[in-house]
Design a protein around this motif. Sequence first.
Motif, PDB file in Angstrom:
ATOM      1  N   GLY A   1      20.965  20.026  61.646  1.00  0.00           N
ATOM      2  CA  GLY A   1      20.179  21.088  61.036  1.00  0.00           C
ATOM      3  C   GLY A   1      19.089  21.588  61.959  1.00  0.00           C
ATOM      4  N   ARG A   2      17.915  21.710  61.425  1.00  0.00           N
ATOM      5  CA  ARG A   2      16.778  22.176  62.227  1.00  0.00           C
ATOM      6  C   ARG A   2      16.055  21.031  62.930  1.00  0.00           C
ATOM      7  NH1 ARG A   2      14.550  21.516  57.138  1.00  0.00           N
ATOM      8  NH2 ARG A   2      12.346  20.949  57.186  1.00  0.00           N
ATOM      9  N   HIS A   3      16.588  19.815  62.796  1.00  0.00           N
ATOM     10  CA  HIS A   3      15.958  18.635  63.395  1.00  0.00           C
ATOM     11  C   HIS A   3      16.485  18.305  64.784  1.00  0.00           C
ATOM     12  CE1 HIS A   3      13.953  17.701  59.651  1.00  0.00           C
ATOM     13  NE2 HIS A   3      15.099  17.907  59.038  1.00  0.00           N
ATOM     14  N   GLY A   4      17.575  18.962  65.209  1.00  0.00           N
ATOM     15  CA  GLY A   4      18.144  18.595  66.496  1.00  0.00           C
ATOM     16  C   GLY A   4      19.204  19.556  66.982  1.00  0.00           C
ATOM     17  N   ILE A   5      19.927  19.114  67.987  1.00  0.00           N
ATOM     18  CA  ILE A   5      20.925  19.932  68.667  1.00  0.00           C
ATOM     19  C   ILE A   5      22.180  19.087  68.879  1.00  0.00           C
ATOM     20  CG2 ILE A   5      21.437  21.266  70.755  1.00  0.00           C
ATOM     21  CD1 ILE A   5      18.214  21.107  71.088  1.00  0.00           C
ATOM     22  N   ALA A   6      23.322  19.641  68.528  1.00  0.00           N
ATOM     23  CA  ALA A   6      24.598  18.945  68.703  1.00  0.00           C
ATOM     24  C   ALA A   6      25.374  19.561  69.856  1.00  0.00           C
ATOM     25  CB  ALA A   6      25.416  19.026  67.416  1.00  0.00           C
ATOM     26  N   GLY A   7      26.246  18.750  70.465  1.00  0.00           N
ATOM     27  CA  GLY A   7      27.090  19.235  71.545  1.00  0.00           C
ATOM     28  C   GLY A   7      28.400  18.480  71.572  1.00  0.00           C
ATOM     29  N   ARG A   8      29.342  19.025  72.335  1.00  0.00           N
ATOM     30  CA  ARG A   8      30.619  18.346  72.545  1.00  0.00           C
ATOM     31  C   ARG A   8      30.754  18.070  74.027  1.00  0.00           C
ATOM     32  NH1 ARG A   8      36.670  20.752  72.048  1.00  0.00           N
ATOM     33  NH2 ARG A   8      37.785  18.795  72.394  1.00  0.00           N
ATOM     34  N   LEU A   9      30.906  16.792  74.369  1.00  0.00           N
ATOM     35  CA  LEU A   9      31.042  16.413  75.761  1.00  0.00           C
ATOM     36  C   LEU A   9      32.451  16.660  76.267  1.00  0.00           C
ATOM     37  CD1 LEU A   9      28.969  13.114  75.844  1.00  0.00           C
ATOM     38  CD2 LEU A   9      28.243  15.440  76.415  1.00  0.00           C
ATOM     39  N   GLY A  10      33.410  16.622  75.374  1.00  0.00           N
ATOM     40  CA  GLY A  10      34.809  16.824  75.730  1.00  0.00           C
ATOM     41  C   GLY A  10      35.664  15.881  74.920  1.00  0.00           C
ATOM     42  N   GLY A  11      36.939  16.189  74.839  1.00  0.00           N
ATOM     43  CA  GLY A  11      37.845  15.337  74.066  1.00  0.00           C
ATOM     44  C   GLY A  11      37.330  15.150  72.658  1.00  0.00           C
ATOM     45  N   ASP A  12      37.239  13.896  72.246  1.00  0.00           N
ATOM     46  CA  ASP A  12      36.749  13.592  70.895  1.00  0.00           C
ATOM     47  C   ASP A  12      35.357  12.969  70.941  1.00  0.00           C
ATOM     48  OD1 ASP A  12      37.650  11.220  72.048  1.00  0.00           O
ATOM     49  OD2 ASP A  12      38.274  10.360  70.131  1.00  0.00           O
ATOM     50  N   GLU A  13      34.582  13.327  71.959  1.00  0.00           N
ATOM     51  CA  GLU A  13      33.237  12.769  72.139  1.00  0.00           C
ATOM     52  C   GLU A  13      32.182  13.852  71.924  1.00  0.00           C
ATOM     53  OE1 GLU A  13      32.195   9.092  74.872  1.00  0.00           O
ATOM     54  OE2 GLU A  13      32.231  10.961  75.991  1.00  0.00           O
ATOM     55  N   PHE A  14      31.254  13.540  71.036  1.00  0.00           N
ATOM     56  CA  PHE A  14      30.190  14.458  70.673  1.00  0.00           C
ATOM     57  C   PHE A  14      28.848  13.810  70.963  1.00  0.00           C
ATOM     58  CE2 PHE A  14      33.878  15.451  68.204  1.00  0.00           C
ATOM     59  CZ  PHE A  14      33.916  16.829  68.163  1.00  0.00           C
ATOM     60  N   VAL A  15      27.815  14.634  70.997  1.00  0.00           N
ATOM     61  CA  VAL A  15      26.482  14.156  71.319  1.00  0.00           C
ATOM     62  C   VAL A  15      25.472  14.942  70.490  1.00  0.00           C
ATOM     63  CG1 VAL A  15      26.184  15.762  73.252  1.00  0.00           C
ATOM     64  CG2 VAL A  15      24.990  13.582  73.286  1.00  0.00           C
ATOM     65  N   ALA A  16      24.341  14.327  70.225  1.00  0.00           N
ATOM     66  CA  ALA A  16      23.262  15.016  69.517  1.00  0.00           C
ATOM     67  C   ALA A  16      21.931  14.449  69.978  1.00  0.00           C
ATOM     68  CB  ALA A  16      23.401  14.850  68.004  1.00  0.00           C
ATOM     69  N   VAL A  17      20.920  15.262  69.872  1.00  0.00           N
ATOM     70  CA  VAL A  17      19.551  14.804  70.058  1.00  0.00           C
ATOM     71  C   VAL A  17      18.787  15.284  68.826  1.00  0.00           C
ATOM     72  CG1 VAL A  17      18.814  16.838  71.396  1.00  0.00           C
ATOM     73  CG2 VAL A  17      17.543  14.695  71.608  1.00  0.00           C
ATOM     74  N   VAL A  18      17.996  14.389  68.241  1.00  0.00           N
ATOM     75  CA  VAL A  18      17.146  14.747  67.111  1.00  0.00           C
ATOM     76  C   VAL A  18      15.701  14.452  67.489  1.00  0.00           C
ATOM     77  CG1 VAL A  18      18.871  14.518  65.275  1.00  0.00           C
ATOM     78  CG2 VAL A  18      17.575  12.509  66.002  1.00  0.00           C
ATOM     79  N   ARG A  19      14.813  15.306  67.011  1.00  0.00           N
ATOM     80  CA  ARG A  19      13.393  15.179  67.365  1.00  0.00           C
ATOM     81  C   ARG A  19      12.776  13.891  66.843  1.00  0.00           C
ATOM     82  NH1 ARG A  19      13.556  20.880  65.931  1.00  0.00           N
ATOM     83  NH2 ARG A  19      12.859  20.294  63.869  1.00  0.00           N
ATOM     84  N   ASP A  20      13.213  13.452  65.664  1.00  0.00           N
ATOM     85  CA  ASP A  20      12.639  12.256  65.057  1.00  0.00           C
ATOM     86  C   ASP A  20      13.701  11.604  64.183  1.00  0.00           C
ATOM     87  OD1 ASP A  20      11.103  10.277  63.886  1.00  0.00           O
ATOM     88  OD2 ASP A  20       9.673  11.648  62.959  1.00  0.00           O
ATOM     89  N   LEU A  21      14.168  10.444  64.582  1.00  0.00           N
ATOM     90  CA  LEU A  21      15.228   9.757  63.848  1.00  0.00           C
ATOM     91  C   LEU A  21      14.793   9.417  62.422  1.00  0.00           C
ATOM     92  CD1 LEU A  21      18.127   8.834  64.294  1.00  0.00           C
ATOM     93  CD2 LEU A  21      17.251   6.613  64.995  1.00  0.00           C
TER      94      LEU A  21
END
Length: 183
Positions: A95-115
Amino acid sequence: MDLHIAATLVPLLGWAVHGSVLAHRLASARRDPLTGLHTRAGWTARAEHCIRRHPTAAVLLVDLDHFKTLNDTHGHAAGDAALIATADRLRAWCGRHGIAGRLGGDEFVAVVRDLAAVDLGALTVALHRPLSYNGVSLPLAASVGVCRLAELPVPLLTDALAAADAAMYTAKGRGRRGARLSH
Protein backbone atom coordinates in the motif's frame (compact mmCIF):
# COMPACT_ATOMS: atom_id res chain seq x y z
CA MET A 1 12.17 35.35 -41.25
CA ASP A 2 9.37 32.82 -40.55
CA LEU A 3 11.17 30.25 -42.66
CA HIS A 4 14.34 30.75 -40.61
CA ILE A 5 12.43 30.23 -37.32
CA ALA A 6 10.73 27.12 -38.71
CA ALA A 7 14.08 25.73 -39.85
CA THR A 8 15.37 26.20 -36.30
CA LEU A 9 12.29 24.77 -34.53
CA VAL A 10 11.91 21.59 -36.58
CA PRO A 11 15.14 19.97 -35.30
CA LEU A 12 14.31 21.07 -31.76
CA LEU A 13 10.88 19.50 -32.03
CA GLY A 14 12.49 16.30 -33.33
CA TRP A 15 14.86 16.18 -30.35
CA ALA A 16 11.96 16.81 -27.95
CA VAL A 17 9.98 13.89 -29.42
CA HIS A 18 13.08 11.68 -29.38
CA GLY A 19 13.74 12.60 -25.73
CA SER A 20 10.15 11.81 -24.82
CA VAL A 21 10.35 8.39 -26.50
CA LEU A 22 13.61 7.60 -24.68
CA ALA A 23 12.14 8.70 -21.33
CA HIS A 24 9.13 6.44 -21.92
CA ARG A 25 11.39 3.48 -22.80
CA LEU A 26 13.48 4.04 -19.68
CA ALA A 27 10.39 4.24 -17.48
CA SER A 28 8.91 1.07 -18.99
CA ALA A 29 12.25 -0.75 -18.59
CA ARG A 30 11.92 -0.17 -14.86
CA ARG A 31 8.58 -1.99 -14.80
CA ASP A 32 8.11 -5.71 -15.19
CA PRO A 33 5.88 -6.19 -18.27
CA LEU A 34 3.95 -9.13 -16.77
CA THR A 35 3.20 -7.85 -13.27
CA GLY A 36 3.63 -4.10 -13.56
CA LEU A 37 5.90 -4.12 -10.50
CA HIS A 38 9.23 -2.32 -10.45
CA THR A 39 12.13 -4.31 -11.89
CA ARG A 40 15.31 -4.75 -9.85
CA ALA A 41 16.78 -1.45 -11.09
CA GLY A 42 13.61 0.56 -10.53
CA TRP A 43 12.95 -0.97 -7.13
CA THR A 44 16.54 -0.62 -5.92
CA ALA A 45 16.63 3.14 -6.51
CA ARG A 46 13.35 3.59 -4.61
CA ALA A 47 14.33 1.19 -1.83
CA GLU A 48 17.65 2.95 -1.21
CA HIS A 49 15.81 6.26 -0.95
CA CYS A 50 13.33 4.72 1.50
CA ILE A 51 15.95 3.23 3.81
CA ARG A 52 17.89 6.51 3.93
CA ARG A 53 14.77 8.33 5.09
CA HIS A 54 13.27 5.66 7.38
CA PRO A 55 15.55 3.94 9.93
CA THR A 56 12.65 1.61 10.83
CA ALA A 57 12.48 0.22 7.28
CA ALA A 58 12.48 -3.50 6.55
CA VAL A 59 13.26 -5.47 3.40
CA LEU A 60 11.30 -8.57 2.43
CA LEU A 61 12.09 -11.28 -0.11
CA VAL A 62 9.22 -13.45 -1.30
CA ASP A 63 9.68 -16.69 -3.24
CA LEU A 64 6.77 -18.78 -4.48
CA ASP A 65 6.84 -22.34 -3.20
CA HIS A 66 6.37 -25.17 -5.72
CA PHE A 67 6.15 -22.74 -8.66
CA LYS A 68 7.80 -25.17 -11.10
CA THR A 69 5.26 -27.84 -10.19
CA LEU A 70 2.40 -25.39 -10.77
CA ASN A 71 3.85 -24.47 -14.19
CA ASP A 72 4.43 -28.11 -15.15
CA THR A 73 1.00 -29.25 -13.98
CA HIS A 74 -1.23 -26.39 -15.11
CA GLY A 75 0.84 -24.68 -17.84
CA HIS A 76 2.75 -21.46 -18.18
CA ALA A 77 -0.40 -19.35 -18.49
CA ALA A 78 -1.41 -20.57 -15.03
CA GLY A 79 2.10 -19.77 -13.81
CA ASP A 80 1.79 -16.26 -15.22
CA ALA A 81 -1.58 -15.89 -13.48
CA ALA A 82 0.07 -16.95 -10.20
CA LEU A 83 2.85 -14.39 -10.69
CA ILE A 84 0.33 -11.64 -11.42
CA ALA A 85 -1.78 -12.59 -8.39
CA THR A 86 1.30 -12.63 -6.16
CA ALA A 87 2.37 -9.22 -7.46
CA ASP A 88 -1.11 -7.79 -6.89
CA ARG A 89 -1.26 -9.18 -3.35
CA LEU A 90 2.21 -7.88 -2.48
CA ARG A 91 1.46 -4.45 -4.00
CA ALA A 92 -1.83 -4.24 -2.08
CA TRP A 93 -0.12 -5.27 1.18
CA CYS A 94 2.60 -2.64 0.74
CA GLY A 95 0.00 0.00 0.00
CA ARG A 96 1.26 3.42 0.95
CA HIS A 97 3.73 1.91 3.44
CA GLY A 98 6.24 0.58 0.93
CA ILE A 99 7.31 -0.43 -2.54
CA ALA A 100 7.11 -3.85 -4.19
CA GLY A 101 9.22 -5.23 -7.02
CA ARG A 102 9.88 -8.37 -9.01
CA LEU A 103 13.46 -9.56 -9.17
CA GLY A 104 12.68 -12.16 -11.81
CA GLY A 105 11.19 -15.61 -12.08
CA ASP A 106 9.08 -16.26 -9.01
CA GLU A 107 11.08 -13.97 -6.71
CA PHE A 108 9.62 -10.74 -5.40
CA VAL A 109 10.92 -8.04 -3.10
CA ALA A 110 9.47 -5.25 -0.98
CA VAL A 111 10.65 -2.50 1.29
CA VAL A 112 8.34 -1.05 3.95
CA ARG A 113 9.03 2.11 5.92
CA ASP A 114 8.07 0.55 9.25
CA LEU A 115 7.43 -3.16 9.78
CA ALA A 116 5.39 -2.35 12.89
CA ALA A 117 2.93 -0.37 10.73
CA VAL A 118 2.05 -3.36 8.54
CA ASP A 119 0.61 -6.77 9.34
CA LEU A 120 3.13 -9.41 8.27
CA GLY A 121 0.61 -12.13 9.08
CA ALA A 122 -1.85 -10.59 6.62
CA LEU A 123 0.79 -10.82 3.89
CA THR A 124 1.36 -14.50 4.64
CA VAL A 125 -2.39 -15.16 4.53
CA ALA A 126 -2.74 -13.27 1.24
CA LEU A 127 0.19 -15.10 -0.38
CA HIS A 128 -1.28 -18.47 0.63
CA ARG A 129 -4.79 -17.77 -0.65
CA PRO A 130 -5.66 -20.14 -3.54
CA LEU A 131 -6.04 -18.63 -7.00
CA SER A 132 -9.09 -19.32 -9.11
CA TYR A 133 -7.86 -20.00 -12.65
CA ASN A 134 -10.02 -21.40 -15.49
CA GLY A 135 -12.43 -22.96 -13.03
CA VAL A 136 -9.65 -24.60 -11.01
CA SER A 137 -8.44 -23.56 -7.58
CA LEU A 138 -4.65 -23.35 -7.76
CA PRO A 139 -2.84 -23.67 -4.44
CA LEU A 140 -0.41 -20.81 -3.86
CA ALA A 141 2.23 -20.65 -1.17
CA ALA A 142 5.27 -18.49 -0.57
CA SER A 143 8.24 -18.24 1.74
CA VAL A 144 9.04 -14.78 3.05
CA GLY A 145 12.33 -13.59 4.50
CA VAL A 146 12.45 -10.31 6.40
CA CYS A 147 15.30 -8.08 7.50
CA ARG A 148 14.83 -5.01 9.65
CA LEU A 149 17.45 -2.42 8.69
CA ALA A 150 17.86 -1.43 12.34
CA GLU A 151 19.27 -4.91 13.06
CA LEU A 152 22.19 -4.39 10.69
CA PRO A 153 25.48 -2.81 11.83
CA VAL A 154 25.30 -0.52 8.79
CA PRO A 155 21.89 -0.13 7.14
CA LEU A 156 22.82 -1.03 3.56
CA LEU A 157 20.32 -2.38 1.07
CA THR A 158 22.71 -5.08 -0.18
CA ASP A 159 23.18 -6.41 3.36
CA ALA A 160 19.44 -6.28 4.03
CA LEU A 161 18.74 -8.25 0.85
CA ALA A 162 21.34 -10.86 1.81
CA ALA A 163 19.85 -11.21 5.32
CA ALA A 164 16.28 -11.41 3.97
CA ASP A 165 17.43 -14.01 1.44
CA ALA A 166 19.02 -16.12 4.19
CA ALA A 167 15.84 -15.83 6.29
CA MET A 168 13.70 -16.84 3.30
CA TYR A 169 15.81 -19.95 2.64
CA THR A 170 15.71 -20.83 6.31
CA ALA A 171 11.92 -20.67 6.15
CA LYS A 172 11.93 -22.87 3.02
CA GLY A 173 14.40 -25.32 4.53
CA ARG A 174 12.31 -25.81 7.62
CA GLY A 175 9.22 -26.40 5.57
CA ARG A 176 7.63 -23.33 7.12
CA ARG A 177 5.65 -21.57 4.51
CA GLY A 178 5.33 -18.11 5.87
CA ALA A 179 7.53 -15.33 7.09
CA ARG A 180 10.88 -15.61 8.84
CA LEU A 181 12.76 -12.69 10.35
CA SER A 182 16.51 -12.52 9.99
CA HIS A 183 18.61 -12.78 13.12
